[in-house]
Design a protein around this motif. Structure first.
Motif, short mmCIF file in Angstrom:
data_model
loop_
_atom_site.label_atom_id
_atom_site.label_comp_id
_atom_site.label_asym_id
_atom_site.label_seq_id
_atom_site.Cartn_x
_atom_site.Cartn_y
_atom_site.Cartn_z
N ASP A 89 85.38 -22.48 9.15
CA ASP A 89 84.51 -23.04 8.11
C ASP A 89 85.08 -24.39 7.68
N TYR A 90 84.17 -25.33 7.37
CA TYR A 90 84.62 -26.68 7.00
C TYR A 90 85.33 -26.72 5.65
N THR A 91 85.25 -25.63 4.87
CA THR A 91 85.95 -25.60 3.58
C THR A 91 87.43 -25.29 3.72
N LYS A 92 87.86 -24.83 4.89
CA LYS A 92 89.21 -24.27 5.03
C LYS A 92 90.29 -25.31 5.34
N HIS A 148 80.77 -25.73 -2.77
CA HIS A 148 82.09 -26.11 -2.27
C HIS A 148 82.26 -27.64 -2.31
N ASP A 149 81.84 -28.22 -3.42
CA ASP A 149 82.09 -29.65 -3.68
C ASP A 149 81.50 -30.59 -2.63
N VAL A 150 80.41 -30.16 -1.99
CA VAL A 150 79.70 -31.03 -1.05
C VAL A 150 80.63 -31.60 0.03
N ILE A 151 81.52 -30.75 0.55
CA ILE A 151 82.36 -31.13 1.70
C ILE A 151 81.42 -31.44 2.88
N ALA A 152 80.36 -30.64 3.00
CA ALA A 152 79.25 -30.96 3.92
C ALA A 152 78.03 -31.14 3.03
N ALA A 153 77.05 -31.90 3.50
CA ALA A 153 75.89 -32.21 2.64
C ALA A 153 74.95 -31.00 2.56
N PRO A 154 74.61 -30.57 1.33
CA PRO A 154 73.64 -29.48 1.20
C PRO A 154 72.23 -30.00 1.52
N ARG A 155 71.38 -29.10 2.03
CA ARG A 155 69.99 -29.49 2.29
C ARG A 155 69.09 -28.67 1.36
N TYR A 156 68.12 -29.36 0.76
CA TYR A 156 67.23 -28.72 -0.21
C TYR A 156 65.83 -28.61 0.39
N ARG A 157 65.48 -27.38 0.77
CA ARG A 157 64.16 -27.19 1.39
C ARG A 157 63.38 -26.14 0.63
N ARG A 158 62.14 -26.48 0.27
CA ARG A 158 61.36 -25.59 -0.59
C ARG A 158 61.07 -24.24 0.06
N GLU A 159 60.85 -24.24 1.39
CA GLU A 159 60.54 -22.93 2.01
C GLU A 159 61.78 -22.03 2.03
N TRP A 160 62.98 -22.64 2.06
CA TRP A 160 64.21 -21.83 1.96
C TRP A 160 64.27 -21.19 0.58
N TRP A 161 63.99 -21.99 -0.45
CA TRP A 161 64.03 -21.47 -1.82
C TRP A 161 63.02 -20.33 -2.00
N GLN A 162 61.83 -20.52 -1.47
CA GLN A 162 60.79 -19.47 -1.61
C GLN A 162 61.25 -18.18 -0.94
N ALA A 163 61.91 -18.31 0.21
CA ALA A 163 62.43 -17.11 0.90
C ALA A 163 63.54 -16.47 0.07
N TYR A 164 64.38 -17.30 -0.55
CA TYR A 164 65.50 -16.78 -1.39
C TYR A 164 64.93 -15.96 -2.55
N VAL A 165 63.89 -16.48 -3.20
CA VAL A 165 63.26 -15.75 -4.31
C VAL A 165 62.69 -14.44 -3.80
N ARG A 166 61.99 -14.50 -2.69
CA ARG A 166 61.33 -13.31 -2.12
C ARG A 166 62.35 -12.23 -1.76
N VAL A 167 63.42 -12.63 -1.10
CA VAL A 167 64.43 -11.66 -0.65
C VAL A 167 65.23 -11.12 -1.85
#
Length: 471
Positions: A278-281, A97-116
């Motif tokens: 939501d901050y996108t609205k 959503h065009d970084v209206i809020a700053a995205p956070r990049y965390r490796r353990e989140w990514w690992q959970a995303y792959v697993r799920v």
């Protein structure tokens, strides 16, 4: 191998658990555009729906509900925190959503995303009959198409992306950008809300993977040294227009609309915003514009009231907690400055309402404000239009919502341009009935001519074409 010829894979099952009775699970249909969109298709196809039952650590066996086979995927509290609240809603959602809020990049989140994602892919692979069609839904499951293709090369796989797909300059920030593109390209058909989203995706594929993209086809290399064609194009989603028309004509709902206006002190004009919190609205943007119009004396609180429905959302994600505080402070300040004993400037409702009440609100509102800073589609705009069987009312619509591509006779705004938003609100409030009718008739024709069944059948026809080309 399972028995289902058609499978939907989505983050959530189309039901909510409503407690247990004598040891039996009790379920009720959950509200939501996707469920409405796919229900008819599921019934026709005798399909299965793979999804999370909505509660952490809830282990449920597959069960039948309302003619559908439901296949629950269990998520632990940690999965919900890392895969769903973390990667899906604190990395992908803000980035896309065009970084209206700053995205956070965390490796353990990514690992959970792959697993799920793997767990969802395995559940779909187990449920699918030989040569079945599988339709994966949305950004929480972007890796599923490729995983599914590796598990079951016999399947025809579609993926639909309900939110925007960002421009390459933003997308390229994602540390796992190649893996996500490769995940999506596991699908035979990849659908987006807007032509611009499909173009952004194709550009990311060219830049990152160096694959050939022509028109809407992407040549994806296969293990045998050949290539297959993946179709990436826009399939704008819609609503069940006839259902909204039916509700808008029900005498009790028409009476409720009059009651709502009465409870607001019968202002001359009612402005309405309906959003997930939501901050996108762009909720703050429309409130700022409205507050300034009262301040400038261009609108008076005795004549115009704003109703803002903001349904609760992601209440454990910090950005949302902060947003709620900001919006409620703004409402308090504007009401404190401008309310009288008989009239309230903004009636703010932080709650969700059933569809019948929403239609009554649509009928009660003279002006619908859709001020999204970025939105895949925004079905509220289409719901409002479908409900206006009287051909009255004005839709003020952000050019950054997907709906703006189709709803050409709405009053278009750039929500960042507060002066422009103020002018559009005044124009909407003052618009003569004849012009309202002309614009609304055109909008309603668009929504009726392209409803949700057209959306799903167009997508499924594209998947059928893939099946035919294989045989």
């Amino acid at each position: 191998m399972g028995t289902a010829d058609f499978i939907v894979v989505a983050n959530r099952l189309p039901v909510d658990r409503s407690g247990t009775e004598e040891g039996e699970e009790q379920w009720r249909p959950s509200p939501g555009g996707l469920v409405t969109a796919l229900n008819p298709v599921m019934r026709q196809a005798d399909g299965a729906w793979v999804g999370w039952p909505g509660q952490a650590d809830l282990e449920v066996e597959p069960f039948e509900f309302d003619g559908m086979q439901l296949v629950p995927v269990a998520l632990s509290a940690e999965d919900v925190e890392l895969y769903y609240e973390g990667f899906s809603n604190d990395t992908i959602w803000p980035l896309y959503h065009d970084v209206i809020a700053a995205p956070r990049y965390r490796r353990e989140w990514w690992q959970a995303y792959v697993r799920v994602n793997r767990r969802f892919a395995e559940a779909a692979a187990d449920a699918a009959a030989e040569g079945a069609t599988v339709w994966v839904q949305d950004y929480q499951l972007q890796l599923v198409p490729r995983m599914l293709r590796e598990l079951r090369p016999d399947l025809v796989i579609g993926y639909f992306h309900h939110i925007p797909f960002p421009a390459y300059g933003l997308y390229s920030q994602l540390p796992w950008r190649r893996q996500v593109l490769e995940g999506l390209l596991g699908a035979d058909v990849i659908g987006f809300q807007r032509v611009a989203d499909a173009s952004n995706f194709a550009r990311a594929v060219r830049r990152q993977l160096r694959y050939d993209t022509k028109a809407s086809g992407i040549r994806v290399p296969t293990e045998d040294g050949g290539a297959r064609l993946a179709l990436a194009k826009a399939f704008p989603i819609s609503i069940d227009a006839e259902e909204y028309i039916r509700l808008a004509q029900r005498p009790d709902i028409v009476a409720r609309a009059a009651e709502i206006r009465e409870s607001l002190g019968n202002p001359k004009k009612v402005l309405l915003g309906v959003d997930r919190l939501d901050y996108t609205k762009g909720i703050r943007h429309r409130m700022k514009a409205f507050g300034e119009l009262l301040q400038d004396g261009r609108l008076a609180v005795e004549d115009v009231t704003m109703v803002q429905v903001a349904s609760p959302s992601r209440e454990r994600v910090a950005a949302y907690v902060h947003l709620r505080d900001e919006i409620e402070q703004t409402v308090g300040r504007i009401n404190g400055d401008f309310d009288t004993m008989d009239h309230t400037a903004i009636r703010y409702l932080h709650q969700a309402f059933p569809r019948e009440e929403m239609v009554a609100l649509y009928l009660a509102a003279d002006v619908m404000l859709v001020t999204a800073l970025r939105d895949g589609m925004n079905l509220v705009a289409k719901e409002y239009v479908a409900s206006r069987v009287d051909n009255r009312g004005v839709l003020v619509l952000s050019e950054f919502a997907g709906a703006a591509d189709e709803l050409g006779t709405a009053l278009r705004i750039n929500p960042h341009d507060i002066e422009g938003v103020k002018d559009a609100i005044v124009r909407a409030v003052e618009m003569p009935a004849a012009e309202q009718g002309r614009r609304m008739r055109s909008l309603r024709k668009k929504v009726r001519d392209h409803d949700v069944s057209d959306w799903s059948s167009e997508f499924l026809e594209a998947l059928d074409a893939v099946r035919r080309s294989r045989s």
